[in-house]
Enzyme design. Structure first.
Site, PDB file in Angstrom:
ATOM      1  N   HIS A 166      48.200  41.235  39.557  1.00 50.59           N
ATOM      2  CA  HIS A 166      47.869  42.569  40.456  1.00 50.59           C
ATOM      3  C   HIS A 166      46.995  42.399  41.458  1.00 50.59           C
ATOM      4  CE1 HIS A 166      44.182  42.119  37.660  1.00 50.59           C
ATOM      5  NE2 HIS A 166      43.754  43.006  38.520  1.00 50.59           N
ATOM      6  N   THR A 180      43.984  37.701  42.291  1.00 48.31           N
ATOM      7  CA  THR A 180      43.271  36.532  41.580  1.00 48.31           C
ATOM      8  C   THR A 180      44.381  35.615  40.893  1.00 48.31           C
ATOM      9  OG1 THR A 180      41.404  37.976  41.260  1.00 48.31           O
ATOM     10  CG2 THR A 180      41.526  35.689  39.908  1.00 48.31           C
ATOM     11  N   HIS A 234      43.028  41.004  47.443  1.00 47.91           N
ATOM     12  CA  HIS A 234      43.512  39.668  46.765  1.00 47.91           C
ATOM     13  C   HIS A 234      44.381  40.074  45.692  1.00 47.91           C
ATOM     14  CE1 HIS A 234      39.569  40.825  44.658  1.00 47.91           C
ATOM     15  NE2 HIS A 234      40.205  39.900  43.776  1.00 47.91           N
ATOM     16  N   SER A 275      43.793  44.570  42.970  1.00 44.72           N
ATOM     17  CA  SER A 275      42.927  45.541  42.700  1.00 44.72           C
ATOM     18  C   SER A 275      42.582  46.549  43.651  1.00 44.72           C
ATOM     19  CB  SER A 275      41.575  45.118  42.175  1.00 44.72           C
ATOM     20  OG  SER A 275      41.930  44.650  40.792  1.00 44.72           O
TER      21      SER A 275
END
Length: 148
Positions: free
Chosen positions: A144, A52, A50, A146
């Site tokens: 970004h 965020t 994902h 992760s």
């Protein structure tokens, strides 16, 4: 962080859909076993791939029907959201131990409206608090995905 987060996740039809979970759950942890990590607090955490969009959304904002609340948000059209991956990077911050940077311009309106509605009680990404937050997000946090 208290509250909920809103994530942008790849749809099952996306070519990255099977690749990212494998990187997160097996490929990278195998390359960086926890006993070899630079810090004893770094152990594998498995999570859905994902980006965020925002965090700290108070449960009082979405109440007992989070889906209805989400459906009422005027998110930009899918065609206008352009997730452009950058480089794989690493930082000491826990949530950016290993990540893929994402181009800011392609996701800023999506993240902006998520923050405006979820945290600032503003109509859209053009509110003053949201514009200020977007600038902070771009400089300090950065969009970004992760990996570790």
């Amino acid at each position: 962080m208290p509250g909920s987060s809103l994530w942008l996740t790849p749809p099952p039809t996306n070519p990255l859909y099977p690749i990212l979970p494998k990187l997160i759950s097996s490929t990278l942890p195998a390359k960086f076993p926890s006993e070899a990590a630079s810090s004893p607090r770094v152990t594998p955490h498995f999570f859905a791939p994902h980006m965020t969009l925002t965090s700290d959304v108070s449960p009082s904002v979405y109440g007992s029907n989070p889906q209805a609340w989400l459906d009422a948000i005027p998110f930009p059209s899918a065609a206008s959201v352009k997730v452009k991956f950058g480089k794989v990077k690493s930082q000491e911050a826990f949530y950016r131990r290993c990540y893929i940077s994402v181009g800011y311009e392609g996701v800023k309106d999506l993240a902006g409206v998520a923050r405006a509605r979820g945290v600032f009680d503003e109509a859209d990404e053009h509110g003053e608090k949201t514009k200020e937050w977007l600038e902070w997000w771009r400089k300090e946090f950065g969009p970004h995905v992760s990996l570790m």
